[in-house]
Design a protein around this motif. Structure first.
Motif, PDB file in Angstrom:
ATOM      1  N   SER A   1       0.841  -1.197   0.000  1.00  0.00           N
ATOM      2  CA  SER A   1       0.000   0.000   0.000  1.00  0.00           C
ATOM      3  C   SER A   1       0.877   1.248   0.000  1.00  0.00           C
ATOM      4  CB  SER A   1      -0.904  -0.005   1.224  1.00  0.00           C
ATOM      5  OG  SER A   1      -1.530   1.251   1.408  1.00  0.00           O
TER       6      SER A   1
ATOM      7  N   VAL B   1       0.426   3.831   1.644  1.00  0.00           N
ATOM      8  CA  VAL B   1       0.562   4.251   3.039  1.00  0.00           C
ATOM      9  C   VAL B   1       1.690   3.477   3.712  1.00  0.00           C
ATOM     10  CG1 VAL B   1      -0.618   4.410   5.251  1.00  0.00           C
ATOM     11  CG2 VAL B   1      -1.879   4.864   3.139  1.00  0.00           C
TER      12      VAL B   1
ATOM     13  N   SER C   1       4.959   4.852   2.491  1.00  0.00           N
ATOM     14  CA  SER C   1       5.295   6.145   3.086  1.00  0.00           C
ATOM     15  C   SER C   1       5.846   5.985   4.500  1.00  0.00           C
ATOM     16  CB  SER C   1       4.053   7.043   3.090  1.00  0.00           C
ATOM     17  OG  SER C   1       3.021   6.469   3.881  1.00  0.00           O
TER      18      SER C   1
ATOM     19  N   ASP D   1       7.155   7.358  -5.107  1.00  0.00           N
ATOM     20  CA  ASP D   1       5.992   7.011  -5.927  1.00  0.00           C
ATOM     21  C   ASP D   1       6.409   6.152  -7.113  1.00  0.00           C
ATOM     22  OD1 ASP D   1       3.152   7.317  -6.689  1.00  0.00           O
ATOM     23  OD2 ASP D   1       3.969   8.497  -8.346  1.00  0.00           O
TER      24      ASP D   1
ATOM     25  N   ASP E   1      -1.474   9.817  -1.082  1.00  0.00           N
ATOM     26  CA  ASP E   1      -1.175   9.050   0.136  1.00  0.00           C
ATOM     27  C   ASP E   1       0.214   9.326   0.668  1.00  0.00           C
ATOM     28  OD1 ASP E   1      -2.753   7.658  -2.026  1.00  0.00           O
ATOM     29  OD2 ASP E   1      -3.451   6.499  -0.301  1.00  0.00           O
TER      30      ASP E   1
ATOM     31  N   ASN F   1       1.128  11.492   4.198  1.00  0.00           N
ATOM     32  CA  ASN F   1       1.722  10.796   5.333  1.00  0.00           C
ATOM     33  C   ASN F   1       3.165  11.192   5.598  1.00  0.00           C
ATOM     34  OD1 ASN F   1      -0.226   8.546   6.356  1.00  0.00           O
ATOM     35  ND2 ASN F   1      -0.402   8.487   4.137  1.00  0.00           N
TER      36      ASN F   1
ATOM     37  N   SER G   1      -3.816  16.183  -2.280  1.00  0.00           N
ATOM     38  CA  SER G   1      -3.429  16.390  -0.882  1.00  0.00           C
ATOM     39  C   SER G   1      -3.851  17.770  -0.397  1.00  0.00           C
ATOM     40  CB  SER G   1      -1.925  16.215  -0.726  1.00  0.00           C
ATOM     41  OG  SER G   1      -1.211  17.221  -1.435  1.00  0.00           O
TER      42      SER G   1
END
Length: 368
Positions: free
Chosen positions: A189, A191, A194, A238, A304, A308, A323
Motif C-alpha cells: 500500500s 501508506v 510512506s 511514488d 497518500d 503521510n 493532498s
C-alpha cells in the motif's frame, strides 16, 4: 388470411397504434414535467426563495423513480417490440445516471456554497465567491504546477520500466524469481511505503539512508528539508511503487510479439539497438501508450505518500492537488471551497485525458 390456421407463418405488424403512442408520449413528458417541477420547488426552497415544507430531497427521488418507470412504459407504448428490447438496457442506464448525475449536481451545489463545518451558520449559497477565491489562491496553483512536474516524471518511470521489462524478457538466470521480486513494491500500500521508507529509512537522525549520507560526507542529511530534494524524494518513492505496474504491462506486450518477427529482423541485419528502435519499439507503441495513460491516471491521484510523509511541505513544495484538497477538508473544514477545487480538478483531468487519448489514437494509428 390462412383459413387452415397456420399460425407459425402469420406476420403481425410491429407498428403500435396511434393512441398507444400518444399515451406513451404523454406519460414520458408528463412525468418529466413533474420531475422538473419538484426539483425546481426543492431547489427554490433550498436557496430560500419560498418555504414549501420540503425538508429532504426525497420528493425529487420519488419523482425521478416515477419518470423512470414512465419512460420505460412509454418506450413500449411508442416503439412496440423495439421498446421491449430496450427494457433490457434502459433500467440499468437509468440506475447509472442516478448514481452519477445526482451526486454531480449535489457537488456543484456544494461548490457554489460557503460551507465550513466549524461555522455555526451552516451552509449558505455564495455564488461565484469560491471561484474567485480559487483564482487568487497561490497554494492551489502551486499544487497544479507540482502535478506538472510529477506527471513529467512518468517519462523516466517509463524508460526504467521498459528496461526492466526487456531484462526480464531476456533469457537470464532466475528470471521467475526476479519477476516476483520486482513486483513486490506494487503489492504494498502507498501508506505502508510512506511509513516504511519516508518515516523510517529516510528519517534524518536515525534512518539508515541518513546515516549512509553522513558516512559519504553529507553533514546534515535532510530528504524533506530542501524543496527540490523533497520533491525528488516523493517522485522516487511514488516511482518505486508503480514502476512494476508499467513493467508488467510492457513485459506482457513483449511476450505477445511473435518471435518470427524478431528473428526475421535479425536475418535482415537489424540486431541490437537498431532492432529495438525499428522493430520492437514500434510494435510496443500501443502497449506503451496504454501503460503511460493508465500510469498518468494514478499519478493525478497522488496523495497518500505526500499526506503521510510531508503533508505538502516544505512550504507546499511537495503538495499535490489531491493532498491540498484533503487538507481543505480535514484541517480547515472548508467543504464548499474544497468541493469546488475538486470539481475544477475533475474538469481539468477530463480535458487533459481526452486530448491525450486523441493524440495517442493518432500516434498508434496504422500508417498506410
Amino acid at each position: 388470411m390462412n383459413a387452415g390456421g397456420d399460425l407459425l407463418h402469420v406476420v403481425t405488424s410491429d407498428e403500435p397504434a396511434r393512441g398507444r403512442a400518444a399515451l406513451g408520449r404523454a406519460l414520458i413528458w408528463g412525468s418529466a414535467a413533474l420531475l422538473a417541477a419538484v426539483a425546481l420547488a426543492q431547489a427554490g426552497q433550498h436557496w430560500g426563495w419560498w418555504d414549501l415544507g420540503l425538508t429532504t430531497w426525497r420528493p425529487t427521488l420519488y419523482a425521478y423513480l416515477t419518470w423512470a418507470v414512465a419512460l420505460c412504459w412509454g418506450q413500449v407504448l411508442i416503439r412496440g417490440e423495439a421498446g421491449r428490447r430496450a427494457l433490457f438496457v434502459l433500467p440499468a442506464v437509468l440506475f447509472v445516471v442516478s448514481l452519477t448525475v445526482f451526486p454531480l449536481l449535489f457537488g456543484v451545489l456544494i461548490a457554489l456554497s460557503d460551507w465550513n463545518l466549524s461555522s455555526p451558520t451552516g451552509r449558505r449559497f455564495n455564488g461565484l465567491d469560491n471561484i474567485r477565491r480559487m483564482w487568487t489562491d497561490p497554494f492551489y496553483w502551486n499544487a497544479l504546477r507540482n502535478m506538472v512536474w510529477y506527471s513529467l516524471a512518468i517519462v523516466v518511470e517509463y524508460a526504467i520500466a521498459f528496461g526492466l521489462a526487456l531484462l526480464l524478457h531476456a533469457e537470464i538466470r532466475a528470471r521467475r524469481f526476479f519477476r516476483v521480486a520486482f513486483l513486490l513494491p506494487l503489492m504494498l500500500s502507498p501508506v505502508a511505503v510512506s511509513w516504511m521508507i519516508g518515516k523510517s529509512m529516510l528519517e534524518p537522525r536515525f534512518g539508515p539512508l541518513a546515516r549512509l549520507g553522513r558516512a559519504l560526507g553529507w553533514e546534515q542529511p535532510s530528504f524533506f528539508g530542501d524543496p527540490l530534494i523533497a520533491r525528488l524524494t516523493i517522485m522516487a518513492m511514488d516511482a518505486w511503487t508503480f514502476i512494476p505496474f508499467m513493467m508488467i504491462m510492457l513485459l506482457a506486450g513483449l511476450q505477445a510479439i511473435p518471435r518470427e518477427v524478431q528473428e526475421a529482423a535479425r536475418v535482415d541485419g537489424a540486431s541490437g539497438w537498431r532492432g529495438f528502435w525499428e522493430v520492437t519499439f514500434p510494435l510496443m507503441l500501443p502497449v506503451s501508450v496504454t501503460a503511460i495513460l493508465i500510469r498518468l491516471i494514478f499519478k493525478l491521484k497522488l496523495a497518500d505518500i505526500v499526506i503521510n510523509v510531508t503533508a505538502g511541505g516544505p512550504g507546499g513544495a511537495t503538495d499535490t492537488v489531491t493532498s491540498f484538497i484533503f487538507r481543505e477538508y480535514r484541517d480547515r473544514s472548508n467543504v464548499g471551497y474544497g468541493t469546488l477545487l475538486a470539481m475544477v480538478y475533475l474538469v481539468l483531468i477530463v480535458i487533459v485525458m481526452t486530448v491525450l487519448m486523441k493524440l495517442a489514437e493518432r500516434a498508434t494509428r496504422p500508417r498506410t
